[in-house]
Design a protein around this motif. Sequence first.
Motif, PDB file in Angstrom:
ATOM      1  N   GLU A  44       0.874  -1.148   0.543  1.00 50.46           N
ATOM      2  CA  GLU A  44      -0.253   0.292  -0.326  1.00 50.46           C
ATOM      3  C   GLU A  44       0.852   1.511  -0.028  1.00 50.46           C
ATOM      4  O   GLU A  44       1.958   0.828   0.782  1.00 50.46           O
ATOM      5  CB  GLU A  44      -0.958  -0.129   1.083  1.00 50.46           C
ATOM      6  CG  GLU A  44      -0.689   0.168   2.656  1.00 50.46           C
ATOM      7  CD  GLU A  44       0.243  -0.685   2.857  1.00 50.46           C
ATOM      8  OE1 GLU A  44       0.530  -1.787   2.543  1.00 50.46           O
ATOM      9  OE2 GLU A  44       0.069  -0.724   4.747  1.00 50.46           O
ATOM     10  N   LEU A  45       0.290   2.681  -0.408  1.00 51.47           N
ATOM     11  CA  LEU A  45       1.165   4.071  -0.575  1.00 51.47           C
ATOM     12  C   LEU A  45       0.639   4.820   0.362  1.00 51.47           C
ATOM     13  O   LEU A  45      -0.608   4.781   0.634  1.00 51.47           O
ATOM     14  CB  LEU A  45       0.547   4.322  -1.904  1.00 51.47           C
ATOM     15  CG  LEU A  45       1.752   5.109  -2.806  1.00 51.47           C
ATOM     16  CD1 LEU A  45       3.216   3.724  -3.393  1.00 51.47           C
ATOM     17  CD2 LEU A  45       1.666   5.833  -3.784  1.00 51.47           C
TER      18      LEU A  45
ATOM     19  N   TYR B  35      -4.116   3.214 -10.880  1.00 52.45           N
ATOM     20  CA  TYR B  35      -2.484   3.470 -11.537  1.00 52.45           C
ATOM     21  C   TYR B  35      -2.144   1.774 -11.784  1.00 52.45           C
ATOM     22  O   TYR B  35      -2.401   0.674 -10.999  1.00 52.45           O
ATOM     23  CB  TYR B  35      -1.735   3.950 -10.195  1.00 52.45           C
ATOM     24  CG  TYR B  35      -1.973   5.601 -10.193  1.00 52.45           C
ATOM     25  CD1 TYR B  35      -2.912   6.053  -9.156  1.00 52.45           C
ATOM     26  CD2 TYR B  35      -0.834   6.443 -10.707  1.00 52.45           C
ATOM     27  CE1 TYR B  35      -2.951   7.146  -9.277  1.00 52.45           C
ATOM     28  CE2 TYR B  35      -0.790   7.536 -10.520  1.00 52.45           C
ATOM     29  CZ  TYR B  35      -1.681   8.118  -9.430  1.00 52.45           C
ATOM     30  OH  TYR B  35      -2.245   9.734  -9.587  1.00 52.45           O
ATOM     31  N   ILE B  90       0.819  -4.652  -9.742  1.00 52.17           N
ATOM     32  CA  ILE B  90       0.012  -3.654  -8.673  1.00 52.17           C
ATOM     33  C   ILE B  90      -0.803  -3.307  -9.907  1.00 52.17           C
ATOM     34  O   ILE B  90      -0.563  -1.921  -9.751  1.00 52.17           O
ATOM     35  CB  ILE B  90       0.988  -3.590  -7.649  1.00 52.17           C
ATOM     36  CG1 ILE B  90       1.466  -4.980  -6.907  1.00 52.17           C
ATOM     37  CG2 ILE B  90      -0.531  -2.834  -6.690  1.00 52.17           C
ATOM     38  CD1 ILE B  90       2.680  -4.035  -5.924  1.00 52.17           C
ATOM     39  N   LEU B  92      -3.413  -0.041  -8.150  1.00 50.77           N
ATOM     40  CA  LEU B  92      -4.235   0.446  -7.026  1.00 50.77           C
ATOM     41  C   LEU B  92      -5.138   2.233  -8.043  1.00 50.77           C
ATOM     42  O   LEU B  92      -4.333   2.699  -8.479  1.00 50.77           O
ATOM     43  CB  LEU B  92      -2.695   1.586  -6.579  1.00 50.77           C
ATOM     44  CG  LEU B  92      -1.695   0.719  -5.799  1.00 50.77           C
ATOM     45  CD1 LEU B  92      -0.268   0.781  -6.939  1.00 50.77           C
ATOM     46  CD2 LEU B  92      -0.883   0.453  -4.826  1.00 50.77           C
ATOM     47  N   TYR B 103      -4.891   9.796  -2.134  1.00 48.67           N
ATOM     48  CA  TYR B 103      -4.854   9.187  -0.918  1.00 48.67           C
ATOM     49  C   TYR B 103      -5.163   7.446  -1.550  1.00 48.67           C
ATOM     50  O   TYR B 103      -6.329   7.348  -2.476  1.00 48.67           O
ATOM     51  CB  TYR B 103      -5.269   8.802   0.231  1.00 48.67           C
ATOM     52  CG  TYR B 103      -5.418  10.234   1.079  1.00 48.67           C
ATOM     53  CD1 TYR B 103      -6.790  11.163   0.757  1.00 48.67           C
ATOM     54  CD2 TYR B 103      -4.959  10.284   1.990  1.00 48.67           C
ATOM     55  CE1 TYR B 103      -6.018  12.318   1.209  1.00 48.67           C
ATOM     56  CE2 TYR B 103      -4.513  11.485   2.566  1.00 48.67           C
ATOM     57  CZ  TYR B 103      -4.771  12.282   2.289  1.00 48.67           C
ATOM     58  OH  TYR B 103      -4.881  14.035   2.678  1.00 48.67           O
ATOM     59  N   PHE B 104      -4.215   6.279  -0.858  1.00 47.56           N
ATOM     60  CA  PHE B 104      -4.046   5.137  -2.243  1.00 47.56           C
ATOM     61  C   PHE B 104      -4.682   3.605  -1.094  1.00 47.56           C
ATOM     62  O   PHE B 104      -4.700   4.076  -0.149  1.00 47.56           O
ATOM     63  CB  PHE B 104      -3.092   4.597  -2.570  1.00 47.56           C
ATOM     64  CG  PHE B 104      -2.176   5.314  -2.904  1.00 47.56           C
ATOM     65  CD1 PHE B 104      -2.108   7.114  -3.050  1.00 47.56           C
ATOM     66  CD2 PHE B 104      -2.564   4.906  -4.790  1.00 47.56           C
ATOM     67  CE1 PHE B 104      -1.198   7.951  -4.419  1.00 47.56           C
ATOM     68  CE2 PHE B 104      -2.040   6.067  -6.172  1.00 47.56           C
ATOM     69  CZ  PHE B 104      -1.261   7.427  -5.458  1.00 47.56           C
ATOM     70  N   GLY B 105      -5.511   3.175  -2.337  1.00 45.86           N
ATOM     71  CA  GLY B 105      -6.711   2.240  -1.620  1.00 45.86           C
ATOM     72  C   GLY B 105      -4.897   0.646  -1.256  1.00 45.86           C
ATOM     73  O   GLY B 105      -3.755   1.093  -1.586  1.00 45.86           O
ATOM     74  N   PRO B 106      -4.945  -0.312  -0.865  1.00 49.11           N
ATOM     75  CA  PRO B 106      -3.518  -1.058  -0.712  1.00 49.11           C
ATOM     76  C   PRO B 106      -3.019  -1.686  -1.999  1.00 49.11           C
ATOM     77  O   PRO B 106      -2.544  -2.683  -1.762  1.00 49.11           O
ATOM     78  CB  PRO B 106      -4.748  -2.058   0.308  1.00 49.11           C
ATOM     79  CG  PRO B 106      -6.468  -2.241  -0.176  1.00 49.11           C
ATOM     80  CD  PRO B 106      -6.618  -0.447   0.074  1.00 49.11           C
ATOM     81  N   ARG B 109      -2.251  -6.723  -6.441  1.00 52.05           N
ATOM     82  CA  ARG B 109      -1.258  -7.852  -6.868  1.00 52.05           C
ATOM     83  C   ARG B 109      -1.984  -8.754  -7.422  1.00 52.05           C
ATOM     84  O   ARG B 109      -2.744  -9.925  -7.323  1.00 52.05           O
ATOM     85  CB  ARG B 109      -0.324  -8.653  -5.943  1.00 52.05           C
ATOM     86  CG  ARG B 109       0.358  -7.231  -5.170  1.00 52.05           C
ATOM     87  CD  ARG B 109       1.201  -8.415  -4.287  1.00 52.05           C
ATOM     88  NE  ARG B 109       1.488  -7.598  -2.984  1.00 52.05           N
ATOM     89  CZ  ARG B 109       2.711  -6.905  -3.480  1.00 52.05           C
ATOM     90  NH1 ARG B 109       3.674  -7.100  -4.303  1.00 52.05           N
ATOM     91  NH2 ARG B 109       3.429  -5.479  -2.524  1.00 52.05           N
TER      92      ARG B 109
END
Lengths: 114, 113
Positions: A44-45, B35, B90, B92, B103-106, B109
Amino acid sequence: AQKVTQAQTEISVVEKEDVTLDCVYETRDTTYYLFWYKQPPSGELVFLIRRNSFDEQNEISGRYSWNFQKSTSSFNFTITASQVVDSAVYFCALTTGSARQLTFGSGTQLTVLP
Amino acid sequence: SAVISQKPSRDICQRGTSLTIQCQVDSQVTMMFWYRQQPGQSLTLIATANQGSEATYESGFVIDKFPISRPNLTFSTLTVSNMSPEDSSIYLCSVDGLRLTQYFGPGTRLTVL
């Protein structure tokens, strides 16, 4: 066009050492925002900090500090007394008011050894 | 900051199939972003999704390959179509927050065999 350069691909330090991650940016806009994100191995970022182009004050948050210098187009990130949990990939990013999307640097893999 | 969830968290898929990734936010947001992060690489924006309009794709990404839906202000999906091993990444989603902070999600993959 916007560009973010993180010249350090990988950095390895021993726990308790200080480490600085470099970030250099390019943009023609006068209004822009710079960010640092942390990406641990889980993927996660995590947002760490935002700085706008009109605020050149340096910022300190615990062991983290950021040095923003418009004269050199740099926004460097220092971790003081590094810990193993700081091991992650760190990304510097840039956005402008018009574009809104983030332009990311290539990231710096930080490994903190016990 | 918003709380963002993604499903699935990971998947292994066969070549030629499609996978739909869901992104759910706990509050209404105007802009959502998708992304891609290929192995060992940085993040590349696929598209921007606004509710009620067609997604805006970045150069190198097309709607036929990455169709996106944005049915309301808290949800979006990204489909990776006709997958090949090169799509292993990945994926996102992110949302536009205060003062242009995303703000990013987890992340999801994806491995394509």
